[in-house]
Write an enzyme that holds these catalytic residues in place. Sequence first.
Site, PDB file in Angstrom:
ATOM      1  N   GLU A   1      14.655  34.732  43.067  1.00 13.33           N
ATOM      2  CA  GLU A   1      14.787  35.494  41.804  1.00 13.33           C
ATOM      3  C   GLU A   1      13.381  35.752  41.396  1.00 13.33           C
ATOM      4  O   GLU A   1      12.706  36.657  41.118  1.00 13.33           O
ATOM      5  CB  GLU A   1      15.576  34.997  40.729  1.00 13.33           C
ATOM      6  CG  GLU A   1      17.117  35.236  41.239  1.00 13.33           C
ATOM      7  CD  GLU A   1      18.064  34.735  40.211  1.00 13.33           C
ATOM      8  OE1 GLU A   1      19.419  35.020  40.630  1.00 13.33           O
ATOM      9  OE2 GLU A   1      17.784  34.138  39.363  1.00 13.33           O
TER      10      GLU A   1
ATOM     11  N   TYR B   1      21.072  42.182  41.597  1.00  8.68           N
ATOM     12  CA  TYR B   1      22.342  41.878  41.290  1.00  8.68           C
ATOM     13  C   TYR B   1      23.144  41.996  42.633  1.00  8.68           C
ATOM     14  O   TYR B   1      24.325  42.137  42.846  1.00  8.68           O
ATOM     15  CB  TYR B   1      22.782  42.438  40.282  1.00  8.68           C
ATOM     16  CG  TYR B   1      22.641  41.901  38.987  1.00  8.68           C
ATOM     17  CD1 TYR B   1      23.288  40.371  38.570  1.00  8.68           C
ATOM     18  CD2 TYR B   1      22.173  42.370  38.021  1.00  8.68           C
ATOM     19  CE1 TYR B   1      22.970  39.963  37.391  1.00  8.68           C
ATOM     20  CE2 TYR B   1      21.695  42.000  36.831  1.00  8.68           C
ATOM     21  CZ  TYR B   1      22.095  40.540  36.497  1.00  8.68           C
ATOM     22  OH  TYR B   1      21.807  40.124  35.326  1.00  8.68           O
TER      23      TYR B   1
ATOM     24  N   LYS C   1      17.904  40.040  28.082  1.00  3.03           N
ATOM     25  CA  LYS C   1      18.513  41.194  28.576  1.00  3.03           C
ATOM     26  C   LYS C   1      18.485  42.487  27.541  1.00  3.03           C
ATOM     27  O   LYS C   1      18.258  42.164  26.207  1.00  3.03           O
ATOM     28  CB  LYS C   1      20.101  40.914  28.885  1.00  3.03           C
ATOM     29  CG  LYS C   1      20.093  40.288  30.037  1.00  3.03           C
ATOM     30  CD  LYS C   1      21.718  39.942  30.312  1.00  3.03           C
ATOM     31  CE  LYS C   1      21.809  39.291  31.577  1.00  3.03           C
ATOM     32  NZ  LYS C   1      23.240  39.087  31.943  1.00  3.03           N
TER      33      LYS C   1
ATOM     34  N   HIS D   1      20.186  36.087  31.381  1.00  3.26           N
ATOM     35  CA  HIS D   1      20.422  35.789  32.728  1.00  3.26           C
ATOM     36  C   HIS D   1      19.491  34.269  33.019  1.00  3.26           C
ATOM     37  O   HIS D   1      18.539  34.059  32.497  1.00  3.26           O
ATOM     38  CB  HIS D   1      19.786  36.983  33.585  1.00  3.26           C
ATOM     39  CG  HIS D   1      19.815  36.243  35.053  1.00  3.26           C
ATOM     40  ND1 HIS D   1      20.645  36.534  35.847  1.00  3.26           N
ATOM     41  CD2 HIS D   1      18.907  35.614  35.798  1.00  3.26           C
ATOM     42  CE1 HIS D   1      20.559  35.724  37.128  1.00  3.26           C
ATOM     43  NE2 HIS D   1      19.345  35.114  36.935  1.00  3.26           N
TER      44      HIS D   1
ATOM     45  N   ASN E   1      25.419  39.919  27.449  1.00  2.00           N
ATOM     46  CA  ASN E   1      25.321  38.447  27.141  1.00  2.00           C
ATOM     47  C   ASN E   1      23.874  37.945  26.967  1.00  2.00           C
ATOM     48  O   ASN E   1      23.910  36.806  27.234  1.00  2.00           O
ATOM     49  CB  ASN E   1      26.211  37.679  27.923  1.00  2.00           C
ATOM     50  CG  ASN E   1      25.988  37.677  29.435  1.00  2.00           C
ATOM     51  OD1 ASN E   1      24.863  38.396  29.557  1.00  2.00           O
ATOM     52  ND2 ASN E   1      26.656  36.888  30.149  1.00  2.00           N
TER      53      ASN E   1
HETATM   54  P1  IDP Z   1      25.927  34.438  34.770  1.00  2.00           P
HETATM   55  O1  IDP Z   1      24.918  35.288  34.282  1.00  2.00           O
HETATM   56  O2  IDP Z   1      26.552  33.439  33.608  1.00  2.00           O
HETATM   57  O3  IDP Z   1      25.323  33.687  35.887  1.00  2.00           O
HETATM   58  P2  IDP Z   1      27.531  35.789  36.692  1.00  2.00           P
HETATM   59  O4  IDP Z   1      28.938  35.475  37.261  1.00  2.00           O
HETATM   60  O5  IDP Z   1      26.589  35.716  37.635  1.00  2.00           O
HETATM   61  O6  IDP Z   1      27.245  35.179  35.225  1.00  2.00           O
HETATM   62  O7  IDP Z   1      27.568  37.574  36.354  1.00  2.00           O
HETATM   63  C1  IDP Z   1      26.492  37.902  36.352  1.00  2.00           C
HETATM   64  C2  IDP Z   1      26.264  38.930  35.089  1.00  2.00           C
HETATM   65  O8  IDP Z   1      27.129  39.914  35.115  1.00  2.00           O
HETATM   66  C3  IDP Z   1      26.753  38.485  33.566  1.00  2.00           C
HETATM   67  O9  IDP Z   1      25.723  37.545  33.072  1.00  2.00           O
HETATM   68  C4  IDP Z   1      27.214  39.337  32.698  1.00  2.00           C
HETATM   69  O10 IDP Z   1      26.195  40.271  32.173  1.00  2.00           O
HETATM   70  C5  IDP Z   1      27.964  40.145  34.080  1.00  2.00           C
HETATM   71  N1  IDP Z   1      29.417  40.083  34.098  1.00  2.00           N
HETATM   72  C6  IDP Z   1      30.136  38.986  34.657  1.00  2.00           C
HETATM   73  N2  IDP Z   1      31.380  38.818  34.574  1.00  2.00           N
HETATM   74  C7  IDP Z   1      31.613  40.209  33.898  1.00  2.00           C
HETATM   75  C8  IDP Z   1      32.932  40.762  33.856  1.00  2.00           C
HETATM   76  O11 IDP Z   1      33.923  40.221  34.009  1.00  2.00           O
HETATM   77  N3  IDP Z   1      32.761  41.854  33.089  1.00  2.00           N
HETATM   78  C9  IDP Z   1      31.624  42.469  32.803  1.00  2.00           C
HETATM   79  N4  IDP Z   1      30.410  42.025  33.026  1.00  2.00           N
HETATM   80  C10 IDP Z   1      30.579  40.672  33.558  1.00  2.00           C
HETATM   81 MG    MG Z   2      24.881  34.239  37.749  1.00  2.15          MG
END
Ligand code: IDP
Ligand code: MG
Length: 140
Positions: A128, A51, A11, A117, A114
């Site tokens: 994807e 997304y 990312k 992905h 974070n």
């Molecule tokens: P993942 O990437 O661990 O699968 P997902 O729930 O699919 O997590 O969420 C997609 C992305 O959305 C996350 O990697 C993160 O960048 C962002 N995200 C998820 N939850 C939050 C939140 O509570 N606040 C802000 N961004 C979030």
């Molecule tokens: Mg996810």
Amino acid sequence: MAVTRTFSIIKPDATRRNLTGAITKMLEDAGLRVVASRRIHMSRDQAEGFYAVHKERPFFNDLCTFMTSGPVVVQVLEGEDAVKRNREVMGATNPADAAEGTIRKSYAESIEANSVHGSDSDENAKIEIDFFFEPDEIVG
Ligand code: IDP
Ligand code: MG
């Protein structure tokens, strides 16, 4: 266990800090092989499409802004049980919850920024991968 494929994104928070190689090394050390890789600047349309599953979530708009804020590296990874293996080495979504030795524990800045992905199922991995790659761009 079967050799399968998963989809990964390094990312913008990670490319900005020049962590493409460090993160790829962690993926490789976890037994995953990069069988396709491309550095791109995602368009807003691509981010919203990718997304779409999260479009009702409160963080959707900010997430799309973040994912288009700089370059990303989209990759196809191959290995034994690749989706699960990759999720293990990525660590929990929120770096505060991520285990020691995971990519997100090592590098993530926040629950949003974070660093990586990874697909969450074989079915979504295929969707994807197809979203970003043509079959002839994947060389196993
Ligand atoms: P993942 O990437 O661990 O699968 P997902 O729930 O699919 O997590 O969420 C997609 C992305 O959305 C996350 O990697 C993160 O960048 C962002 N995200 C998820 N939850 C939050 C939140 O509570 N606040 C802000 N961004 C979030
Ligand atoms: Mg996810």
